[in-house]
Design a protein around this motif. Structure first.
Motif, PDB file in Angstrom:
ATOM      1  N   ASP A 174      59.819  43.956   6.795  1.00 14.92           N
ATOM      2  CA  ASP A 174      59.938  42.563   8.147  1.00 14.92           C
ATOM      3  C   ASP A 174      60.982  41.531   7.516  1.00 14.92           C
ATOM      4  O   ASP A 174      61.311  40.933   7.799  1.00 14.92           O
ATOM      5  CB  ASP A 174      58.932  42.459   8.564  1.00 14.92           C
ATOM      6  N   LEU A 175      59.891  41.346   6.719  1.00  9.71           N
ATOM      7  CA  LEU A 175      60.888  39.591   5.475  1.00  9.71           C
ATOM      8  C   LEU A 175      61.484  40.164   5.163  1.00  9.71           C
ATOM      9  O   LEU A 175      62.909  39.288   4.831  1.00  9.71           O
ATOM     10  CB  LEU A 175      59.579  39.314   4.893  1.00  9.71           C
ATOM     11  N   THR A 176      61.796  41.035   4.354  1.00 13.36           N
ATOM     12  CA  THR A 176      63.422  41.527   3.223  1.00 13.36           C
ATOM     13  C   THR A 176      64.241  41.837   3.865  1.00 13.36           C
ATOM     14  O   THR A 176      65.041  41.948   3.999  1.00 13.36           O
ATOM     15  CB  THR A 176      62.746  43.118   2.584  1.00 13.36           C
ATOM     16  N   LYS A 177      64.212  42.842   5.741  1.00 13.91           N
ATOM     17  CA  LYS A 177      65.590  43.124   6.248  1.00 13.91           C
ATOM     18  C   LYS A 177      64.294  42.959   7.671  1.00 13.91           C
ATOM     19  O   LYS A 177      64.559  43.364   8.537  1.00 13.91           O
ATOM     20  CB  LYS A 177      65.310  45.042   5.788  1.00 13.91           C
ATOM     21  N   PRO A 178      65.083  41.868   8.103  1.00 14.20           N
ATOM     22  CA  PRO A 178      64.813  41.677   9.148  1.00 14.20           C
ATOM     23  C   PRO A 178      65.849  41.518  10.102  1.00 14.20           C
ATOM     24  O   PRO A 178      66.804  42.123   9.856  1.00 14.20           O
ATOM     25  CB  PRO A 178      64.540  39.674   9.523  1.00 14.20           C
ATOM     26  N   ASP A 179      64.872  41.901  11.644  1.00 16.04           N
ATOM     27  CA  ASP A 179      66.046  42.053  13.092  1.00 16.04           C
ATOM     28  C   ASP A 179      66.711  41.367  13.004  1.00 16.04           C
ATOM     29  O   ASP A 179      68.204  41.400  13.028  1.00 16.04           O
ATOM     30  CB  ASP A 179      65.363  42.120  13.582  1.00 16.04           C
ATOM     31  N   ARG A 180      66.127  39.757  12.943  1.00 19.75           N
ATOM     32  CA  ARG A 180      66.688  38.331  13.130  1.00 19.75           C
ATOM     33  C   ARG A 180      66.183  37.497  12.536  1.00 19.75           C
ATOM     34  O   ARG A 180      64.861  37.144  12.234  1.00 19.75           O
ATOM     35  CB  ARG A 180      67.794  38.832  14.538  1.00 19.75           C
ATOM     36  N   VAL A 181      67.277  36.291  12.193  1.00 22.33           N
ATOM     37  CA  VAL A 181      65.910  35.249  11.430  1.00 22.33           C
ATOM     38  C   VAL A 181      66.665  34.147  13.158  1.00 22.33           C
ATOM     39  O   VAL A 181      68.388  33.940  12.806  1.00 22.33           O
ATOM     40  CB  VAL A 181      66.508  35.144  10.353  1.00 22.33           C
ATOM     41  N   LEU A 182      66.062  33.282  13.335  1.00 26.17           N
ATOM     42  CA  LEU A 182      66.090  32.532  14.167  1.00 26.17           C
ATOM     43  C   LEU A 182      65.739  31.045  13.800  1.00 26.17           C
ATOM     44  O   LEU A 182      64.719  31.104  13.416  1.00 26.17           O
ATOM     45  CB  LEU A 182      65.328  32.641  15.580  1.00 26.17           C
ATOM     46  N   ILE A 183      66.969  30.744  14.001  1.00 30.23           N
ATOM     47  CA  ILE A 183      66.566  29.018  13.427  1.00 30.23           C
ATOM     48  C   ILE A 183      66.946  28.453  14.455  1.00 30.23           C
ATOM     49  O   ILE A 183      68.344  28.550  14.959  1.00 30.23           O
ATOM     50  CB  ILE A 183      67.518  28.407  11.998  1.00 30.23           C
ATOM     51  N   GLY A 184      66.157  27.187  15.455  1.00 35.80           N
ATOM     52  CA  GLY A 184      66.941  26.368  16.009  1.00 35.80           C
ATOM     53  C   GLY A 184      66.653  24.922  15.358  1.00 35.80           C
ATOM     54  O   GLY A 184      66.116  24.834  14.545  1.00 35.80           O
ATOM     55  N   GLY A 185      67.316  23.931  16.173  1.00 40.53           N
ATOM     56  CA  GLY A 185      68.020  22.730  15.920  1.00 40.53           C
ATOM     57  C   GLY A 185      68.164  22.605  16.516  1.00 40.53           C
ATOM     58  O   GLY A 185      68.873  21.957  17.395  1.00 40.53           O
ATOM     59  N   GLN A 186      68.385  20.501  16.244  1.00 42.61           N
ATOM     60  CA  GLN A 186      69.553  19.469  17.085  1.00 42.61           C
ATOM     61  C   GLN A 186      70.447  19.690  17.116  1.00 42.61           C
ATOM     62  O   GLN A 186      70.890  19.925  16.109  1.00 42.61           O
ATOM     63  CB  GLN A 186      68.582  18.117  16.782  1.00 42.61           C
ATOM     64  N   GLU A 187      71.071  19.435  18.526  1.00 46.33           N
ATOM     65  CA  GLU A 187      72.714  19.460  18.791  1.00 46.33           C
ATOM     66  C   GLU A 187      72.729  17.969  17.894  1.00 46.33           C
ATOM     67  O   GLU A 187      74.198  17.273  18.844  1.00 46.33           O
ATOM     68  CB  GLU A 187      72.462  19.928  19.790  1.00 46.33           C
ATOM     69  N   THR A 188      72.781  18.017  17.559  1.00 47.53           N
ATOM     70  CA  THR A 188      73.458  16.419  16.439  1.00 47.53           C
ATOM     71  C   THR A 188      73.965  16.867  14.970  1.00 47.53           C
ATOM     72  O   THR A 188      73.681  17.973  14.414  1.00 47.53           O
ATOM     73  CB  THR A 188      72.319  15.291  16.032  1.00 47.53           C
ATOM     74  N   PRO A 189      75.070  15.730  14.477  1.00 46.32           N
ATOM     75  CA  PRO A 189      75.204  16.079  13.029  1.00 46.32           C
ATOM     76  C   PRO A 189      74.336  16.446  12.029  1.00 46.32           C
ATOM     77  O   PRO A 189      74.774  17.509  11.203  1.00 46.32           O
ATOM     78  CB  PRO A 189      76.422  15.010  12.670  1.00 46.32           C
ATOM     79  N   THR A 190      73.060  15.713  12.252  1.00 47.02           N
ATOM     80  CA  THR A 190      72.489  15.789  11.401  1.00 47.02           C
ATOM     81  C   THR A 190      71.466  17.165  11.261  1.00 47.02           C
ATOM     82  O   THR A 190      71.283  17.908  10.765  1.00 47.02           O
ATOM     83  CB  THR A 190      71.321  14.238  10.904  1.00 47.02           C
ATOM     84  N   GLY A 191      71.116  17.227  12.571  1.00 43.48           N
ATOM     85  CA  GLY A 191      70.835  18.561  13.038  1.00 43.48           C
ATOM     86  C   GLY A 191      71.240  19.848  13.122  1.00 43.48           C
ATOM     87  O   GLY A 191      70.828  20.837  11.942  1.00 43.48           O
ATOM     88  N   ARG A 192      72.188  19.964  12.809  1.00 41.68           N
ATOM     89  CA  ARG A 192      73.474  21.029  12.507  1.00 41.68           C
ATOM     90  C   ARG A 192      73.837  21.276  10.540  1.00 41.68           C
ATOM     91  O   ARG A 192      73.411  21.760  10.342  1.00 41.68           O
ATOM     92  CB  ARG A 192      74.919  20.648  12.766  1.00 41.68           C
TER      93      ARG A 192
END
Ligand SMILES: NC(=O)c1ccc[n+]([C@@H]2O[C@H](COP(=O)([O-])OP(=O)(O)OC[C@H]3O[C@@H](n4cnc5c(N)ncnc54)[C@H](O)[C@@H]3O)[C@@H](O)[C@H]2O)c1
Ligand SMILES: O=c1ccn([C@@H]2O[C@H](COP(=O)(O)OP(=O)(O)O[C@H]3O[C@H](CO)[C@@H](O)[C@H](O)[C@H]3O)[C@@H](O)[C@H]2O)c(=O)[nH]1
Length: 483
Positions: A174-192
């Motif tokens: 699962d880690l080697t071939k993940p369906d997806r990797v999801l990353i959430g962050g703040q919608e600010t320049p430093t977040g991006r």
């Protein structure tokens, strides 16, 4: 050099998620130093030994290839958290045992402890990544703990949510071939910028179109929702398994027929004695609590039925065993095949075997348990621990005498079955399919029963040998139908 370069990653929590996920990052990114930290010294010692603390197919190969090169396991949190530019937090987030929200809300004590540790030692800015499964809006709370406790006002923290979707038993693939990797962050320049940095790490081996970037709250909520929907499928098919038994339909045929509909799909439709594992129940209860706390009682009630149906399924199985065996199991030896919550893992957290064994013990049974990966001490601990006590680093060790007297851990399936009235299959270990059941039959008390809670055995062959067979969600053996 790319501005996205990450030199050192630290991970707080060397458990089922922290250990394997960091080992794969280290293997795939040989230029990044990865250090996995834990307060549990024994666990760290085991990660540094030949016998790793968890059993997971393929894990040894990955750890042994990277350990000592760019993968390290340590208890020295001050040094490694101080030096890291990215810190994953993969501590346990158990269900609260007491106080407000007890039995439902996530207990964030360990998470808060980890955040305070980071704040205390940080002399440079860090990206802090939520790897643990947490309630929506946890990032907001963690940001407050970090910024209010950091001694250096120039140090900045950017929080990302990067929930883990691995399943135990298949963690490495699962880690080697993940369906997806999801990353959430703040919608600010430093977040991006932080999002891009973490994306850069995963891009070493995950294709671009499988790395999803969202806002923080969507990532946190997507994790809870994924588990709730997976568990809901199992509870739905388990509900239908009860109806199958009452009507003569066969749940495997029903699952196959509906799974052919491309809108439904064939996965996660295997009826069982109930879902287990450290995540499904905990995360649904957590989701219910979040809904309640924002005033959505109906939504909470809706998801709660998934857990209620799972409890019903485990209880229904116990009742089938007892009623099939002439309404009593008092003094009868019952062979339990499988204690882990699924095959290919030694993990017993929330395994349905705990509830089934407790139900049988309450009726006076003697349980003989065989599992190829679960240590006897773990079994005894599980059977005597209060609900939700397991998910704490310094867990429960008390064993109740009456449980020790009525439960026997057996090291091979044939000795387990010998002298028993029934075999209950509770984990779908492949090795159970290839056993010599005729040999077992000869050593058992008659009538000899098989209760297959996973539908993995050849039921017709067992009937030919002479067993009375109960197969979950299948037409009932006439012997089991009360006249
Ligand atoms: N197990 C899974 O398959 C799975 C999959 C996806 C997500 N998750 C989530 O990931 C999180 C971790 O799960 P897990 O199964 O790895 O748990 P785990 O109990 O195996 O590991 C957590 C580790 O964190 C350590 N820890 C707690 N507080 C600490 C602190 N302040 N400093 C250092 N170490 C600390 C504990 O000692 C323990 O070893 C949970 O939120 C879980 O819901 C688990
Ligand atoms: O058709 C099925 C599929 C599973 N199960 C049971 O469901 C439980 C959970 O199985 P599984 O989901 O395969 O294992 P987990 O390791 O608990 O993984 C789940 O929980 C993790 C922790 O959040 C997530 O990361 C994974 O995506 C999610 O699958 C086990 O008891 C299984 O036996 C069934 O009864 N029928």
């Amino acid at each position: 050099m790319s501005t996205n370069t990450v030199k050192k990653i630290a991970c707080i929590g060397a458990g089922y998620v922290g250990g394997p996920s960091m080992a794969v990052i280290a293997l795939q990114c040989p230029n990044i130093e990865v250090v996995v930290l834990d307060i549990n010294e024994e666990r760290i010692k085991a990660w540094n030994s030949d016998k790793l603390p968890i059993y997971e197919p393929g894990l040894e190969e990955v750890v042994f290839a990277a350990r000592g090169r760019n993968l390290f396991f340590s208890t020295d949190t001050t040094k490694h958290l101080g030096e890291a530019d990215v810190i994953f937090v993969s501590v346990n987030t158990p269900t609260k045992m007491s106080g407000i929200g007890a039995g439902r809300a996530a207990d964030l004590t360990y998470w808060e402890g980890a955040a305070r540790m980071i704040a205390a030692v940080s002399k440079s800015s860090k990206i802090v990544v939520e790897k643990s499964t947490v309630p929506v809006k946890t990032a907001e709370a963690i940001a407050k703990v970090l910024t209010r406790n950091c001694v250096d006002p120039n140090v900045k923290f950017e929080i990302l949510s990067n929930p883990e979707f691995l399943a135990e038993g298949t963690a490495i693939s699962d880690l080697t071939k993940p369906d997806r990797v999801l990353i959430g962050g703040q919608e600010t320049p430093t977040g991006r910028a932080a999002l891009e940095k973490l994306k850069w790490v995963y891009a070493h081996w995950v294709p671009d179109n499988r790395i999803l970037m969202t806002n923080l709250w969507s990532a946190e909520l997507a994790k809870l929702t994924a588990n709730a929907m997976l568990a809901q499928r199992i509870s739905s098919v388990n509900a239908i398994s009860a109806l199958c038994e009452a009507t003569g339909a066969d749940v495997s045929q029903v699952s196959y027929a509906i799974g052919m509909d491309s809108r439904i799909g064939p996965k996660f439709l295997q009826a069982s004695v109930g879902f287990g594992g450290s995540c499904f129940q905990k995360d649904i209860l957590n989701l219910c609590y979040v809904c309640e706390s924002v005033g959505l009682k109906e939504v909470s009630d809706y998801w709660y039925t998934v857990v209620a149906m799972n409890d019903y399924q485990k209880q229904r199985f116990v009742e089938r065993v007892i009623s099939g065996m002439f309404n009593t199991v008092a003094g009868k030896r019952i062979a339990i095949f499988g204690f882990a919550f699924k095959k290919d893992t030694g993990d017993t957290r929330e395994t349905p075997a705990i509830d089934v064994c407790r139900g049988l013990l309450a009726d006076g049974a003697k349980c003989a348990v065989y599992d190829p990966q679960v240590a006897p001490i773990q079994m005894f601990r599980d059977l005597s621990a209060p609900k939700y006590a397991w998910d704490r680093p310094h867990g429960w060790t008390k064993s109740e005498n009456h449980i020790m007297e009525s439960v026997q851990a057996v090291s091979d399936p044939y000795s387990c079955a010998a002298g028993s009235h029934a075999i209950c299959v509770l984990t779908e270990w492949d090795e159970f399919k290839g056993l010599d059941y005729a040999k077992m039959y000869d050593s058992m008390v008659k009538p000899a029963f098989v209760f297959d809670g996973r539908n993995i055995l050849d039921h017709d062959a067992l009937r030919k040998i002479g067993f009375v067979v109960y197969a979950l969600g299948k037409p009932l053996d006439p012997f089991l139908v009360r006249g």
